[in-house]
Motif scaffolding. Sequence first.
Motif, PDB file in Angstrom:
ATOM      1  N   SER A 151       0.720  -0.862   0.059  1.00  0.00           N
ATOM      2  CA  SER A 151      -0.064   0.139   0.123  1.00  0.00           C
ATOM      3  C   SER A 151       0.884   1.256   0.062  1.00  0.00           C
ATOM      4  O   SER A 151       0.467   2.298  -0.580  1.00  0.00           O
ATOM      5  CB  SER A 151      -1.048  -0.062   1.283  1.00  0.00           C
ATOM      6  OG  SER A 151      -0.204  -0.233   2.283  1.00  0.00           O
ATOM      7  N   GLU A 189       1.963   1.984  -3.630  1.00  0.00           N
ATOM      8  CA  GLU A 189       0.686   2.669  -4.208  1.00  0.00           C
ATOM      9  C   GLU A 189       0.832   4.192  -3.853  1.00  0.00           C
ATOM     10  O   GLU A 189       0.587   5.067  -4.635  1.00  0.00           O
ATOM     11  CB  GLU A 189      -0.496   2.008  -3.918  1.00  0.00           C
ATOM     12  CG  GLU A 189      -0.493   0.493  -4.469  1.00  0.00           C
ATOM     13  CD  GLU A 189      -2.159  -0.223  -3.845  1.00  0.00           C
ATOM     14  OE1 GLU A 189      -2.724   0.417  -3.238  1.00  0.00           O
ATOM     15  OE2 GLU A 189      -2.088  -1.471  -4.337  1.00  0.00           O
ATOM     16  N   HIS A 221       3.102   6.040  -5.633  1.00  0.00           N
ATOM     17  CA  HIS A 221       2.766   6.316  -7.033  1.00  0.00           C
ATOM     18  C   HIS A 221       1.810   7.847  -6.960  1.00  0.00           C
ATOM     19  O   HIS A 221       1.929   8.474  -8.084  1.00  0.00           O
ATOM     20  CB  HIS A 221       1.994   5.208  -7.767  1.00  0.00           C
ATOM     21  CG  HIS A 221       3.037   4.161  -7.968  1.00  0.00           C
ATOM     22  ND1 HIS A 221       3.787   4.346  -9.324  1.00  0.00           N
ATOM     23  CD2 HIS A 221       3.170   2.931  -7.650  1.00  0.00           C
ATOM     24  CE1 HIS A 221       4.424   3.207  -9.527  1.00  0.00           C
ATOM     25  NE2 HIS A 221       4.062   2.447  -8.558  1.00  0.00           N
ATOM     26  N   GLN A 269      -7.841   0.945  -3.428  1.00  0.00           N
ATOM     27  CA  GLN A 269      -8.421   0.258  -4.504  1.00  0.00           C
ATOM     28  C   GLN A 269     -10.081   0.043  -3.763  1.00  0.00           C
ATOM     29  O   GLN A 269     -10.200   0.103  -2.721  1.00  0.00           O
ATOM     30  CB  GLN A 269      -7.782  -1.064  -4.762  1.00  0.00           C
ATOM     31  CG  GLN A 269      -6.384  -1.113  -4.792  1.00  0.00           C
ATOM     32  CD  GLN A 269      -5.899  -1.117  -6.392  1.00  0.00           C
ATOM     33  OE1 GLN A 269      -6.735  -1.185  -7.103  1.00  0.00           O
ATOM     34  NE2 GLN A 269      -4.509  -1.113  -6.457  1.00  0.00           N
ATOM     35  N   LEU A 274      -2.672   5.971  -9.340  1.00  0.00           N
ATOM     36  CA  LEU A 274      -1.815   5.151  -8.715  1.00  0.00           C
ATOM     37  C   LEU A 274      -0.845   4.714  -9.817  1.00  0.00           C
ATOM     38  O   LEU A 274      -0.319   3.513  -9.467  1.00  0.00           O
ATOM     39  CB  LEU A 274      -2.687   3.729  -8.095  1.00  0.00           C
ATOM     40  CG  LEU A 274      -3.757   4.133  -7.182  1.00  0.00           C
ATOM     41  CD1 LEU A 274      -4.310   2.724  -6.704  1.00  0.00           C
ATOM     42  CD2 LEU A 274      -3.072   4.763  -5.696  1.00  0.00           C
TER      43      LEU A 274
END
Length: 817
Positions: free
Chosen positions: A102, A105, A108, A467, A790
């Motif tokens: 996580s 992510e 990103h 997500q 992401l």
Amino acid sequence: MSEATLPSQAKVVIVGGGVMGVSLLYHLALEGWTDVLLIEKGELTSGSTWHAAGQCPSFIADYNMAKIHDHGIQLYPKLEELTGQYVSWHGCGGIRFALKQSEVEWFHRVASVGKLIGFDCEIIDPAKIRQLNPHVNTDGVLAGAWTVNDGHVDPAGITQAMAKGARNLGAKIITHNRVIDINQKKSGDWEIVTERGNIQCNMVVNAAGCYARQVSQMVGTDTPITNMKHTYIVTESVPEFMEQDDEMPVMRDPYPSAYYRQEQKSALIGIYETANSEECWTHRDGWPEWISENELFNPDFDNLLPFIERVMQRIPMWEELSIKRVVCGAIPHTPDGNPCLGPAAGLRNFWHCNGASIGIAAGAGSGKYLAQWMIYGDAEINMAGVDPRRFGQFAPGTYTKAKSHQDYEHMYALHLPGEERPAARKARITPLYDRLLEQGCVYTEANGWERPKWFSPDGRKEEPGFQHNNIFQIIAEECEAVRQRVGLLDLSSFAKYDVTGKDARHLLNRISANRMSPRTGGISLTHYLSESGRISGESTITRLGDEHYYVLSGAVAEDRDFDTLQHGILENEDVQVQNISDDYGVLVLAGPRARDVLEKLTDTDLSNQNFRWLTGKEISVAGFPVRALRVNYVGELGWELHVPMDNLLPVYDALWATGQEFDIANFGTYAVNSMRMEKGYKGWGSELSNEITMVEAGLMRFFADGKQDFTGKDATLKVLNEGVSQQIVYLDVNSKDCDISGGEPVFAEGSLVGITTSGGYGHTTRKSLGFAYVDPEYAPPGTQLSVELLGKQYDALVISDPVWDPQATRSRTDATE
Ligand SMILES: Cc1cc2nc3c(=O)[nH]c(=O)nc-3n(C[C@H](O)[C@H](O)[C@H](O)COP(=O)(O)OP(=O)(O)OC[C@H]3O[C@@H](n4cnc5c(N)ncnc54)[C@H](O)[C@@H]3O)c2cc1C
């Protein structure tokens, strides 16, 4: 040096000569406001600033805070050239470690923010990390975020340089002079009482760092800060550093909850303890003594040691080194870790520039954007996240302490979307709190209010993340209940005001862009604008009588919109503004069967003929008086029922019992977001902010052009005539597993053309939806864009109409489906 003569007046007086106050002084002067005086009780930087470790990270996921940090990173390396004062900028870059997927992510997301702002954030593997820092052990590290342009700086050096720059431009600084008291005069101007005499001024700024609460209390208000202890150690020289020319990057590492870097030829290690964090001056309830200067504390080494040991596991060559210096100092901390930059609630021309826990990094940008706000009425970035009024009057004290400890201890922990943190909860609850909890309610918090986020039917807990997750289907079912049957939601967190008096209508028409309804019961959606036409607020206003208006705003706008209303009153006008947010609870009853439920509990005729969409009435529900407004944010037939708080529970129980026949369901704010996205409803704070005008936001149907003059009217018309450089678009995103959340870049044929503001998944239409501001040439419906979520690009089509019920027949219907 104490500059000789104390002037008797100035346009602005800044109280406090740390990095925050001095940066504001410098940036006001750069913008041309030089009749500004800064008063410091000791030497400049003698509060928190002098001992800071000086790191300036660009790794920030929030777009606006990232802009604030970025200004410092751009300015500090140039300050010496600009001011002639030596500044030691170390552009060694920084690497943040991800230990979980996580966090990768999240990296990103930060890299995307970097593309928007212009800073580099490269996601690198452990081998590259070791290449950049050969001394580090990367066990357990999945990736690093390499921000090459940032570094660290001498905090006193930049403060002195900005002070010199300000003085060069004509601003004044007086040191060794304490502000003892502050009084507002009848004219609205301020009198600053100091040890060396009094000064008259138009505006005051509280930049008093750890003393911000004391200075606020001089004017009968308070500030939500807690002074936390923070420690770093500096070791003796590191032999390996003696042999190398390159400086190692600043490392930021969740494993020891620490930053560590090179300090000249030594190692510097700073710890954010993840438990048992401490406050300063606890014997004085957290209040520093006025005589405190350059003060340090004794750290609790028993608590720090396990974290330091983990740093040694990372850099084994530091294990045998002895400690040369220990710095344990005070950091002012707010409940959410962001600074307080903007007007003080309830006062005119009293500003805050305090609460900075990463004030060296944020100092320059804080000064720049606050100066813009003070001078032009707006900053060029969205200031909602730093506006001091985002915290209600309840916040200073116990609430802030608990939140500050929590925030401090999570400095290196990722706050995932959906994650609820436990500190200082239940600050504001309604009588329904336990009733809804019994039904599986999962609460989230807004301005201290607990409000339903979703309802867990089987006791499951949300698995937070970027997500779609394990509650995706449950939210779909809550949406289906509202779209197909009827749903019930406690939305008492609305800010609510009664505006009464002979001139109430004049006031509301003068300070907002839409026209107040001429009919009793009429509802207007209206926006407050600044003089330059930027959007500063949004309210739904119901005319309850000739001299009585009921005003509703978002939860976090409570203090801010109260000021807008109160400050708008002219001398001799007969208007009273009362904040009744705690007095009324709000139940949203929405869905095709809403009328069927409500009519069983009231004698009022609920037909379209008697009770039209966008009208309100005082009615009786289950025998209790209720302000019923036929309006909602989900685009269905329904009513908001505003109930005196004491009666909220029996009214809820009656609706719930009656609704059983129609299979009524509870729903929460996750479902609301899904449904408002399907209706294309924009939100204040995200789509609507101080950066933009109603023209760019596509809100001109709420702009009552033909009305008398109102604040921001001419400026808006000017923008309308001259054209805009950005325009809002509604996007249908081709994504199956994640959605726009705001602050992501938008591209057209590979070029950056805009930024997203908010989004969500439309469960009824099964579409991922969002809003963005883009260059006008990319705004026409049908334009194919892409958004970066992401780290991946997703097609995003500009669409024109709401994807659900574009003709808005469902909310206006007279029929039950
Ligand atoms: C150990 C440590 C390490 C840190 N490392 C970093 C870092 O690496 N990066 C980073 O960004 N931040 C860091 N910080 C945080 C940073 O030091 C603070 O965020 C920042 O200094 C706050 O600046 P300020 O101007 O708000 O407050 P201060 O520097 O405290 O300035 C406030 C000033 O107001 C004056 N004042 C108060 N009341 C009055 C009055 N009545 N009259 C006149 N003057 C008054 C005080 O004397 C003081 O000088 C660190 C902090 C600590 C403790």
